[in-house]
Design an enzyme around this catalytic site. Sequence first.
Site, short mmCIF file in Angstrom:
data_model
loop_
_atom_site.label_atom_id
_atom_site.label_comp_id
_atom_site.label_asym_id
_atom_site.label_seq_id
_atom_site.Cartn_x
_atom_site.Cartn_y
_atom_site.Cartn_z
N GLY A 11 0.79 -1.21 0.00
CA GLY A 11 0.00 0.00 0.00
C GLY A 11 0.83 1.27 0.00
O GLY A 11 0.41 2.28 -0.54
N LYS B 112 9.44 -4.35 3.91
CA LYS B 112 8.73 -3.28 3.20
C LYS B 112 9.49 -1.97 3.37
O LYS B 112 9.80 -1.54 4.48
CB LYS B 112 7.31 -3.13 3.72
CG LYS B 112 6.51 -2.05 2.99
CD LYS B 112 5.13 -1.84 3.59
CE LYS B 112 4.21 -2.97 3.28
NZ LYS B 112 2.82 -2.69 3.72
N ASP C 89 -8.56 -1.85 3.56
CA ASP C 89 -8.01 -2.09 2.23
C ASP C 89 -8.06 -3.59 1.90
O ASP C 89 -7.08 -4.18 1.46
CB ASP C 89 -6.58 -1.56 2.14
CG ASP C 89 -6.12 -1.34 0.69
OD1 ASP C 89 -6.99 -1.29 -0.20
OD2 ASP C 89 -4.91 -1.24 0.46
#
Length: 426
Positions: free
Chosen positions: A110, A128, A224
């Site tokens: 995201g 990430k 999400d």
Amino acid sequence: KKDGKALKLALGLGAAGVIILVGIGALCVRQHRRKKIVAQLISRDLPTSPSSKGPTTSTTNYSQSNSSYSTSKYDIERGSTYFGAHVFNYEELEEATDNFNPSKQLGEGGFGTVYYGVLRDGRVVAVKRLYENNLKRVDQYMNEIEILTLILHPYLVKLYGCTSRRSRELLLVYEYIPNGTVADHLHGKRSNSGLLTWHVRLRIAIETATALAYLHRKEIIHRDVKSNNILLDKNFHVKVADFGLSRLFPNDVTHVSTAPQGTPGYVDPEYHQCYHLTEKSDVYSFGVVLVELISAKKAVDISRHRHDINLANMAISRIQNQALHELVDPSLGFENDFVVKNTVTAVAGLAFRCLQQERDMRPSMEEVLEALEEIKGVRSGSDVVDIRSGTEVVDIKSDDVGLLKSIPPPFSPDSATEKWVQIKSM
């Protein structure tokens, strides 16, 4: 009299001018403070406790009462943990990913790129890396750490830790999930593998619903939910990921966001229009995932007919027009397998309920999970379980009166106005 009016006018204008100047000054001071905070967070240190940042998100406001804040400040001063998450040395993660070698890239989340890595202790991880360092990204970074340290569930991705206090970049370290995403297997680079049978897809739906129901019990909205955020391990069990947009919410409180966030094709239409966020927003998004599992089609595909670009619209149109067979993935054997036809039809009906525009008309995730468990229990030759009340109805054929006879076909899910329509027997 004229002099008096002129004096009043002058005094009024003067007061208005003072108010405007004070407002501008306060705004400038606030902006300066925000820039200073961001510079400090990015250049020198890991973000401090959100309680020091002011009311930037609902998570900050609600979570100030959470005990994690009282301990996290102490922990970060020690340099060992943040919100209970282990703090990694930046150089160790740089080494683990071979200096963030492009060949190690697993995908994009995201708000960052994800890399494959191996830690010095031998653990295989996914790292990430934020796209850019700004206040919004820092908020999401802090939010994901907080959410993932509050939860522990076999169907949720596990956070191993984050970067050190003096890191040059903000990084998150997760367990590595080797089998890609549900999207990869349905309509992506692994879609030709044939490994996602209907049995596996139904299990994926149940495990994802289990994870989301758990989050909602913990007063967490994912925000999400999509097939790209549902990872699969080597045995095709689910790991729901990407909590950068997630929010904590108090009981019976609706969160109002300043702007819609999420992924096109999955965003709750009521949230998109009114900015009202509840756990039913996740239910809508999950409804889209259910349709993906049935159809193996993308949530948004501009190559489809203009009325079918949005998969939710397409699904509701096919269901209401008794054309479910046009939606179903041909590889599932819908027309030839009695059990597959029964259970796919029932899941399609459940998806329809999840895709209602008004959130009060959608089931809760607990109800969705219960319905899926009932559908899973269907055996060859048995009646289909009615997902509304547990009553029995028989298999629905395409030439029957069908699922939703009484509702005219809509242009979009927004026009669906009835909670659920009686399923007619053969």
